[in-house]
Design an enzyme around this catalytic site. Sequence first.
Site, PDB file in Angstrom:
ATOM      1  N   ASN A 111      72.160  52.559  17.639  1.00 42.07           N
ATOM      2  CA  ASN A 111      73.083  52.886  18.725  1.00 42.07           C
ATOM      3  C   ASN A 111      74.493  52.539  18.270  1.00 42.07           C
ATOM      4  O   ASN A 111      74.692  51.638  17.459  1.00 42.07           O
ATOM      5  CB  ASN A 111      72.749  52.075  19.979  1.00 42.07           C
ATOM      6  CG  ASN A 111      73.694  52.395  21.131  1.00 42.07           C
ATOM      7  OD1 ASN A 111      73.917  53.566  21.458  1.00 42.07           O
ATOM      8  ND2 ASN A 111      74.255  51.370  21.750  1.00 42.07           N
ATOM      9  N   HIS A 113      78.163  51.290  19.786  1.00 43.01           N
ATOM     10  CA  HIS A 113      78.746  50.676  20.981  1.00 43.01           C
ATOM     11  C   HIS A 113      80.251  50.533  20.779  1.00 43.01           C
ATOM     12  O   HIS A 113      80.688  50.107  19.703  1.00 43.01           O
ATOM     13  CB  HIS A 113      78.108  49.295  21.212  1.00 43.01           C
ATOM     14  CG  HIS A 113      78.594  48.621  22.447  1.00 43.01           C
ATOM     15  ND1 HIS A 113      78.159  48.974  23.707  1.00 43.01           N
ATOM     16  CD2 HIS A 113      79.489  47.608  22.624  1.00 43.01           C
ATOM     17  CE1 HIS A 113      78.769  48.213  24.605  1.00 43.01           C
ATOM     18  NE2 HIS A 113      79.577  47.377  23.974  1.00 43.01           N
ATOM     19  N   SER A 145      80.592  49.070  17.003  1.00 43.32           N
ATOM     20  CA  SER A 145      79.460  48.433  16.335  1.00 43.32           C
ATOM     21  C   SER A 145      78.271  49.384  16.316  1.00 43.32           C
ATOM     22  O   SER A 145      77.923  49.962  17.347  1.00 43.32           O
ATOM     23  CB  SER A 145      79.036  47.155  17.080  1.00 43.32           C
ATOM     24  OG  SER A 145      80.109  46.262  17.241  1.00 43.32           O
ATOM     25  N   ASP A 154      72.231  46.065  23.731  1.00 39.93           N
ATOM     26  CA  ASP A 154      73.252  45.679  22.751  1.00 39.93           C
ATOM     27  C   ASP A 154      72.982  44.341  22.059  1.00 39.93           C
ATOM     28  O   ASP A 154      73.919  43.639  21.662  1.00 39.93           O
ATOM     29  CB  ASP A 154      74.642  45.624  23.428  1.00 39.93           C
ATOM     30  CG  ASP A 154      75.003  46.931  24.118  1.00 39.93           C
ATOM     31  OD1 ASP A 154      74.634  47.996  23.589  1.00 39.93           O
ATOM     32  OD2 ASP A 154      75.637  46.880  25.185  1.00 39.93           O
TER      33      ASP A 154
END
Length: 200
Positions: A111, A113, A145, A154
């Site tokens: 992912n 972020h 990130s 996260d």
Amino acid sequence: MSNPKRRLAVFCSGTGSNFMAVHKAIAERRLQAEIVLCISNRSQCGAMEFARRKGIDTLHISEKQFNGQEEFARAMIQALEAYGIETILLAGYMRKIPAEVTVAYRGNILNIHPALLPKFGGEGMYGIHVHTAVLAAGEQQSGASVHFVDEEYDRGEILLQGTVPVMEGDTPETLAARVLECEHRIYPEALEKLLLRFRQ
């Protein structure tokens, strides 16, 4: 004998700008990867339209279509298995990934972020909310990130980060634009780094 291309699925909910950046990088850098599926919780969004233009299969899959989270997770896993997906990239996907999926694809879901984790992460920290919080905290820098996805928002291992300065007079919108440019730069770099891990 060349290495087979790693089969990727991209999960999106919005315009798909990070999806586009990764797609472009795969072609330009000749990365040993191929995006074969775009999954979205929205049947109509920029990411889905981009995928269709590029001949990438699309799948609209939402919790609302199923009787409970378990059925939803099972359908998602079945779709990923049907396409032989090996790695998942979240690119502006605005839903939490079912735990069953994160377990099945442990170490294979990334992912991006829009902040420097572990700061400004967690539930509710998405989109403009992140940049508003960064400015309110008086941070001197922000960034993006790329991290592995697990069962908590996260909290997975960080694979790569990029930084941008917070400028005097920044608004959440101006900071967001600068961070988005950083995202477009580092997400392809993170994918390249992950692919290198698999070859070692």
